[in-house]
Design a protein around this motif. Structure first.
Motif, PDB file in Angstrom:
ATOM      1  N   ALA A 117       0.821  -1.213   0.000  1.00  9.73           N
ATOM      2  CA  ALA A 117       0.000   0.000   0.000  1.00  9.73           C
ATOM      3  C   ALA A 117       0.856   1.266   0.000  1.00  9.73           C
ATOM      4  O   ALA A 117       0.528   2.252  -0.650  1.00  9.73           O
ATOM      5  CB  ALA A 117      -0.940   0.003   1.204  1.00  9.73           C
ATOM      6  N   GLN A 118       1.971   1.220   0.723  1.00 11.20           N
ATOM      7  CA  GLN A 118       2.842   2.393   0.841  1.00 11.20           C
ATOM      8  C   GLN A 118       3.990   2.367  -0.167  1.00 11.20           C
ATOM      9  O   GLN A 118       4.769   3.314  -0.233  1.00 11.20           O
ATOM     10  CB  GLN A 118       3.400   2.488   2.257  1.00 11.20           C
ATOM     11  CG  GLN A 118       2.337   2.704   3.299  1.00 11.20           C
ATOM     12  CD  GLN A 118       2.903   2.733   4.714  1.00 11.20           C
ATOM     13  OE1 GLN A 118       4.103   2.583   4.930  1.00 11.20           O
ATOM     14  NE2 GLN A 118       2.024   2.917   5.691  1.00 11.20           N
ATOM     15  N   GLN A 119       4.066   1.293  -0.934  1.00 11.32           N
ATOM     16  CA  GLN A 119       5.152   1.103  -1.902  1.00 11.32           C
ATOM     17  C   GLN A 119       6.509   1.366  -1.255  1.00 11.32           C
ATOM     18  O   GLN A 119       7.324   2.152  -1.731  1.00 11.32           O
ATOM     19  CB  GLN A 119       4.942   1.990  -3.124  1.00 11.32           C
ATOM     20  CG  GLN A 119       3.695   1.626  -3.887  1.00 11.32           C
ATOM     21  CD  GLN A 119       3.522   2.432  -5.149  1.00 11.32           C
ATOM     22  OE1 GLN A 119       4.210   3.408  -5.390  1.00 11.32           O
ATOM     23  NE2 GLN A 119       2.585   2.010  -5.970  1.00 11.32           N
ATOM     24  N   SER A 120       6.719   0.691  -0.135  1.00 14.24           N
ATOM     25  CA  SER A 120       7.969   0.850   0.610  1.00 14.24           C
ATOM     26  C   SER A 120       8.342  -0.475   1.265  1.00 14.24           C
ATOM     27  O   SER A 120       7.510  -1.359   1.404  1.00 14.24           O
ATOM     28  CB  SER A 120       7.822   1.931   1.681  1.00 14.24           C
ATOM     29  OG  SER A 120       6.863   1.529   2.648  1.00 14.24           O
ATOM     30  N   TRP A 121       9.604  -0.587   1.636  1.00 17.45           N
ATOM     31  CA  TRP A 121      10.081  -1.763   2.361  1.00 17.45           C
ATOM     32  C   TRP A 121       9.682  -1.645   3.824  1.00 17.45           C
ATOM     33  O   TRP A 121       9.691  -0.566   4.392  1.00 17.45           O
ATOM     34  CB  TRP A 121      11.602  -1.869   2.271  1.00 17.45           C
ATOM     35  CG  TRP A 121      12.084  -2.221   0.907  1.00 17.45           C
ATOM     36  CD1 TRP A 121      12.530  -1.353  -0.048  1.00 17.45           C
ATOM     37  CD2 TRP A 121      12.158  -3.513   0.336  1.00 17.45           C
ATOM     38  NE1 TRP A 121      12.882  -2.030  -1.182  1.00 17.45           N
ATOM     39  CE2 TRP A 121      12.664  -3.370  -0.975  1.00 17.45           C
ATOM     40  CE3 TRP A 121      11.853  -4.788   0.794  1.00 17.45           C
ATOM     41  CZ2 TRP A 121      12.863  -4.452  -1.818  1.00 17.45           C
ATOM     42  CZ3 TRP A 121      12.058  -5.858  -0.046  1.00 17.45           C
ATOM     43  CH2 TRP A 121      12.556  -5.693  -1.331  1.00 17.45           C
ATOM     44  N   LYS A 122       9.343  -2.748   4.440  1.00 15.38           N
ATOM     45  CA  LYS A 122       9.020  -2.799   5.867  1.00 15.38           C
ATOM     46  C   LYS A 122      10.009  -3.716   6.564  1.00 15.38           C
ATOM     47  O   LYS A 122      10.463  -4.700   6.000  1.00 15.38           O
ATOM     48  CB  LYS A 122       7.590  -3.303   6.090  1.00 15.38           C
ATOM     49  CG  LYS A 122       6.537  -2.395   5.508  1.00 15.38           C
ATOM     50  CD  LYS A 122       6.569  -1.062   6.193  1.00 15.38           C
ATOM     51  CE  LYS A 122       5.645  -0.078   5.515  1.00 15.38           C
ATOM     52  NZ  LYS A 122       5.761   1.244   6.060  1.00 15.38           N
TER      53      LYS A 122
END
Length: 61
Positions: A49-54
């Motif tokens: 959803a955030q187009q980021s690595w977690k």
């Protein structure tokens, strides 16, 4: 990009769930293992959803 899934026989898993519910047998998946999978799935959804690595902030042991 496609990733092949693993071939499996889920009927054994569902038979184990049935036996756990009806006969009190051991659950085929421990509660802690199920929780670990849910944490990782939620991180995956958030990441998409955030187009980021977690990052997994705590050990899932």
């Amino acid at each position: 990009m496609e990733y092949p899934g693993e071939t499996g026989d889920y009927t054994c898993y569902y038979a184990g769930v049935r036996d756990a519910i009806l006969d009190g047998a051991a659950n085929p998946v421990a509660a802690r293992e199920a929780w670990q999978v849910m944490v990782l799935l939620e991180l995956g959804l958030e990441s998409a959803a955030q187009q980021s690595w977690k990052t997994v902030m705590q050990p899932l042991a």
